[in-house]
Design a protein around this motif. Structure first.
Motif, PDB file in Angstrom:
ATOM      1  N   ALA A   1       0.818  -1.210   0.000  1.00 56.14           N
ATOM      2  CA  ALA A   1       0.000   0.000   0.000  1.00 56.14           C
ATOM      3  C   ALA A   1       0.851   1.259   0.000  1.00 56.14           C
ATOM      4  O   ALA A   1       0.448   2.293  -0.545  1.00 56.14           O
ATOM      5  CB  ALA A   1      -0.929   0.002   1.216  1.00 56.14           C
ATOM      6  N   ARG A   2       2.039   1.169   0.601  1.00 55.70           N
ATOM      7  CA  ARG A   2       2.911   2.342   0.655  1.00 55.70           C
ATOM      8  C   ARG A   2       3.374   2.786  -0.729  1.00 55.70           C
ATOM      9  O   ARG A   2       3.803   3.915  -0.908  1.00 55.70           O
ATOM     10  CB  ARG A   2       4.135   2.051   1.530  1.00 55.70           C
ATOM     11  CG  ARG A   2       3.829   1.961   3.014  1.00 55.70           C
ATOM     12  CD  ARG A   2       5.095   1.787   3.820  1.00 55.70           C
ATOM     13  NE  ARG A   2       5.895   3.001   3.799  1.00 55.70           N
ATOM     14  CZ  ARG A   2       7.163   3.073   3.393  1.00 55.70           C
ATOM     15  NH1 ARG A   2       7.770   1.992   2.944  1.00 55.70           N
ATOM     16  NH2 ARG A   2       7.816   4.214   3.423  1.00 55.70           N
ATOM     17  N   LEU A   3       3.270   1.903  -1.724  1.00 55.26           N
ATOM     18  CA  LEU A   3       3.722   2.234  -3.080  1.00 55.26           C
ATOM     19  C   LEU A   3       2.623   2.866  -3.929  1.00 55.26           C
ATOM     20  O   LEU A   3       2.853   3.188  -5.096  1.00 55.26           O
ATOM     21  CB  LEU A   3       4.242   0.974  -3.778  1.00 55.26           C
ATOM     22  CG  LEU A   3       5.502   0.348  -3.171  1.00 55.26           C
ATOM     23  CD1 LEU A   3       5.863  -0.925  -3.924  1.00 55.26           C
ATOM     24  CD2 LEU A   3       6.663   1.337  -3.203  1.00 55.26           C
ATOM     25  N   LEU A   4       1.433   3.046  -3.353  1.00 51.16           N
ATOM     26  CA  LEU A   4       0.327   3.617  -4.122  1.00 51.16           C
ATOM     27  C   LEU A   4       0.625   5.009  -4.688  1.00 51.16           C
ATOM     28  O   LEU A   4       0.129   5.344  -5.767  1.00 51.16           O
ATOM     29  CB  LEU A   4      -0.940   3.662  -3.261  1.00 51.16           C
ATOM     30  CG  LEU A   4      -1.633   2.317  -3.030  1.00 51.16           C
ATOM     31  CD1 LEU A   4      -2.775   2.470  -2.036  1.00 51.16           C
ATOM     32  CD2 LEU A   4      -2.159   1.767  -4.354  1.00 51.16           C
ATOM     33  N   PRO A   5       1.415   5.853  -4.023  1.00 51.44           N
ATOM     34  CA  PRO A   5       1.719   7.161  -4.625  1.00 51.44           C
ATOM     35  C   PRO A   5       2.671   7.092  -5.817  1.00 51.44           C
ATOM     36  O   PRO A   5       2.880   8.108  -6.488  1.00 51.44           O
ATOM     37  CB  PRO A   5       2.375   7.943  -3.466  1.00 51.44           C
ATOM     38  CG  PRO A   5       1.973   7.221  -2.224  1.00 51.44           C
ATOM     39  CD  PRO A   5       1.869   5.789  -2.621  1.00 51.44           C
ATOM     40  N   LEU A   6       3.236   5.930  -6.072  1.00 55.82           N
ATOM     41  CA  LEU A   6       4.259   5.817  -7.115  1.00 55.82           C
ATOM     42  C   LEU A   6       3.758   6.212  -8.506  1.00 55.82           C
ATOM     43  O   LEU A   6       4.458   6.955  -9.222  1.00 55.82           O
ATOM     44  CB  LEU A   6       4.823   4.397  -7.133  1.00 55.82           C
ATOM     45  CG  LEU A   6       6.012   4.158  -8.076  1.00 55.82           C
ATOM     46  CD1 LEU A   6       7.198   5.022  -7.674  1.00 55.82           C
ATOM     47  CD2 LEU A   6       6.409   2.681  -8.058  1.00 55.82           C
ATOM     48  N   PRO A   7       2.574   5.750  -8.966  1.00 56.41           N
ATOM     49  CA  PRO A   7       2.138   6.125 -10.322  1.00 56.41           C
ATOM     50  C   PRO A   7       2.034   7.633 -10.531  1.00 56.41           C
ATOM     51  O   PRO A   7       2.513   8.155 -11.548  1.00 56.41           O
ATOM     52  CB  PRO A   7       0.767   5.445 -10.447  1.00 56.41           C
ATOM     53  CG  PRO A   7       0.827   4.297  -9.498  1.00 56.41           C
ATOM     54  CD  PRO A   7       1.649   4.773  -8.344  1.00 56.41           C
ATOM     55  N   VAL A   8       1.411   8.343  -9.584  1.00 56.78           N
ATOM     56  CA  VAL A   8       1.279   9.796  -9.725  1.00 56.78           C
ATOM     57  C   VAL A   8       2.649  10.458  -9.717  1.00 56.78           C
ATOM     58  O   VAL A   8       2.924  11.358 -10.521  1.00 56.78           O
ATOM     59  CB  VAL A   8       0.391  10.368  -8.604  1.00 56.78           C
ATOM     60  CG1 VAL A   8       0.406  11.889  -8.632  1.00 56.78           C
ATOM     61  CG2 VAL A   8      -1.025   9.861  -8.740  1.00 56.78           C
ATOM     62  N   THR A   9       3.520  10.012  -8.825  1.00 51.79           N
ATOM     63  CA  THR A   9       4.851  10.613  -8.724  1.00 51.79           C
ATOM     64  C   THR A   9       5.639  10.445 -10.016  1.00 51.79           C
ATOM     65  O   THR A   9       6.224  11.398 -10.535  1.00 51.79           O
ATOM     66  CB  THR A   9       5.627   9.988  -7.547  1.00 51.79           C
ATOM     67  OG1 THR A   9       4.889  10.181  -6.341  1.00 51.79           O
ATOM     68  CG2 THR A   9       6.990  10.627  -7.411  1.00 51.79           C
ATOM     69  N   VAL A  10       5.644   9.223 -10.546  1.00 51.34           N
ATOM     70  CA  VAL A  10       6.411   8.947 -11.769  1.00 51.34           C
ATOM     71  C   VAL A  10       5.854   9.741 -12.946  1.00 51.34           C
ATOM     72  O   VAL A  10       6.608  10.387 -13.699  1.00 51.34           O
ATOM     73  CB  VAL A  10       6.398   7.435 -12.080  1.00 51.34           C
ATOM     74  CG1 VAL A  10       6.985   7.162 -13.456  1.00 51.34           C
ATOM     75  CG2 VAL A  10       7.174   6.674 -11.016  1.00 51.34           C
ATOM     76  N   VAL A  11       4.539   9.713 -13.116  1.00 49.43           N
ATOM     77  CA  VAL A  11       3.926  10.412 -14.248  1.00 49.43           C
ATOM     78  C   VAL A  11       4.126  11.919 -14.131  1.00 49.43           C
ATOM     79  O   VAL A  11       4.454  12.600 -15.113  1.00 49.43           O
ATOM     80  CB  VAL A  11       2.431  10.062 -14.342  1.00 49.43           C
ATOM     81  CG1 VAL A  11       1.740  10.951 -15.365  1.00 49.43           C
ATOM     82  CG2 VAL A  11       2.252   8.604 -14.714  1.00 49.43           C
ATOM     83  N   ALA A  12       3.938  12.456 -12.914  1.00 45.33           N
ATOM     84  CA  ALA A  12       4.102  13.902 -12.726  1.00 45.33           C
ATOM     85  C   ALA A  12       5.530  14.348 -13.021  1.00 45.33           C
ATOM     86  O   ALA A  12       5.746  15.360 -13.701  1.00 45.33           O
ATOM     87  CB  ALA A  12       3.719  14.290 -11.297  1.00 45.33           C
ATOM     88  N   LEU A  13       6.518  13.603 -12.536  1.00 43.37           N
ATOM     89  CA  LEU A  13       7.908  13.977 -12.775  1.00 43.37           C
ATOM     90  C   LEU A  13       8.286  13.800 -14.242  1.00 43.37           C
ATOM     91  O   LEU A  13       9.027  14.621 -14.808  1.00 43.37           O
ATOM     92  CB  LEU A  13       8.826  13.143 -11.882  1.00 43.37           C
ATOM     93  CG  LEU A  13       8.685  13.393 -10.373  1.00 43.37           C
ATOM     94  CD1 LEU A  13       9.632  12.503  -9.593  1.00 43.37           C
ATOM     95  CD2 LEU A  13       8.944  14.867 -10.043  1.00 43.37           C
TER      96      LEU A  13
END
Length: 452
Positions: free
Chosen positions: A205-217
């Motif tokens: 669950a801690r990796l859930l922010p990963l998609p937004v972070t990768v796409v935004a960067l």
């Protein structure tokens, strides 16, 4: 209400907000602006859509950055009958803004808990008095509305992978439309939980922010590379800081409650700065109080929105006005200067910051320990101030909800010109493209599009 029931009803509420705010944005435009093609919608974006096609135009640079969502809206308008182009672009833009309002309502629920304040926060993009004058109802200015949405997208903590994936798509659309969204990238840290996972499921669950972070960067990198390889032509010179600050008071701050900015300038020239400084001082106190008493996520959101408001105003002056206007020493002649689109954009962020701060003041259960020592008196004062902020936003909205003068109020109405354009095509079979007036430019219209 049970949390599960409340969560189940959230999508329905969001849909209602989306369509209600889109309808309000459409109503506030008035009949002529709805049917008038504005700026890049009939100029650069339409011309390049015709020349490059639907795919190659999407990430094509213009003015130093990428404009993904506006080009998609223009592409939709081009796919439909020519006579409906202005209406389709205007309606699509209003629907996008409605979607922004709904997403703000949903994504801000962990930061702005009292639902009346969250509702007011969500509708700010369509009730801001300055919005219809230029930025509402056209694709060319959709990037300002996405800038209001971006901080909530970045800071939100998704509960599921489907939600994280959907949010990543929104983040990509937003950043690939507005490069200033990069200002909010530090808020991505708020989406990542601090505590170490105690189980495999928790670590997952801690990796859930990963998609937004990768796409935004990744999208931010695209915008930076575009700016470096296709730099924008800047007006020489830079405004003095005192003029930037005074202009901020006279335009974004004053425009938060009064769209008649010429009258504001005239009042300052005649009576001094007190009519502007007093409400501006009250606004600063609300923002400061929200930062002091609110929980960490509220504090960071207030700071981010307020700082971005000033940054957008300053950056726009540097990019568009050069030395700019002597706002610190206004004259009567400056009352004739019309509102700028970036004043409305800065105002959206500023009012949003005020509403978030007000929500922190009324949500006394989450006050900091220092603030809780004020006891009942502190809570009473905080609630009173918070509801005054809501009353101010609602009052400004109600007083200026009716259609008013905009930059498109004088047309030209798009569909009324098409019979003459079609006749020009018939008169000379060798003609492939005719010009149709838009505001403030003219638009290329292919004869094949007219007769499709």
């Amino acid at each position: 209400m049970d949390p599960l029931r409340r969560a189940a009803g959230l999508p329905l509420v969001a849909v209602v907000i989306a369509f209600a705010t889109a309808a309000l944005a459409w109503y506030r435009l008035g009949p002529v602006p709805r049917n008038t093609v504005w700026a890049e919608d009939g100029g650069v974006f339409l011309r390049e859509r015709i020349a490059l096609g639907s795919v190659d135009t999407l990430l094509h640079p213009y003015a130093g950055y990428v404009h993904l969502l506006p080009r998609m809206v223009v592409d939709l308008g081009y796919a439909l009958p020519t006579a409906r182009y202005a209406q389709v672009v205007s309606l699509s833009s209003c629907l996008v803004v409605g979607a922004v309002c709904a997403l703000v309502f949903v994504l801000s629920r962990d930061v702005v808990r009292p639902w009346p304040f969250r509702l007011v926060l969500a509708v700010v993009p369509v009730v801001l008095p300055l919005a219809p004058y230029e930025i509402s109802g056209n694709a060319a200015n959709l990037h300002w509305y996405l800038l209001v949405l971006v901080p909530w997208v970045f800071a939100h903590r998704s509960r599921t992978w489907w939600g994280a994936a959907a949010l990543a798509v929104v983040a990509g659309l937003a950043v690939l439309t507005e490069p200033q969204a990069i200002l909010f990238t530090p808020l991505l840290l708020l989406a990542w939980p601090r505590r170490r996972a105690a189980s495999a499921g928790a670590r997952h669950a801690r990796l859930l922010p990963l998609p937004v972070t990768v796409v935004a960067l990744a999208a931010a990198v695209v915008q930076v590379v575009t700016t470096l390889t296709h730099p924008r032509d800047l007006t020489p010179g830079a405004p003095a800081f005192r003029d930037v600050l005074a202009g901020f008071l006279l335009r974004p701050v004053a425009g938060a409650w009064d769209p008649h900015l010429g009258e504001v300038v005239a009042t300052v020239v005649e009576h001094g700065w007190a009519p502007v400084l007093v409400p501006a001082g009250a606004l600063v106190l609300v923002l400061a109080a929200g930062v002091v008493v609110g929980p960490p996520r509220s504090r960071w959101m207030v700071v981010a929105l307020a700082v971005a408001s000033g940054a957008v105003w300053w950056a726009a002056l540097l990019a568009n006005d050069g030395a700019g206007q002597p706002w610190a020493d206004p004259t009567s002649a400056m009352a004739a200067i019309p509102p700028q689109r970036y004043a409305a954009a800065s105002g959206l962020l500023l009012v949003s910051a005020a509403v978030v701060a007000a929500a922190a003041l009324v949500d006394a259960d989450r006050w900091s320990r220092v603030a809780q020592r004020t006891g009942g008196t502190g809570r009473l004062v905080g609630a009173l101030v918070a509801w005054c902020v809501v009353a101010a936003v609602v009052t400004a909205a109600v007083l200026h909800v009716a259609p008013a003068d905009t930059r498109r109020s004088d047309g030209p109405v798009w569909a009324e010109q098409l019979p003459a354009a079609a006749e020009a095509c018939r008169a000379d079979p060798t003609v492939e493209v005719v010009r149709v007036r838009s505001n403030p430019w003219s638009s290329p219209v292919a004869c094949a599009w007219l007769f499709r």
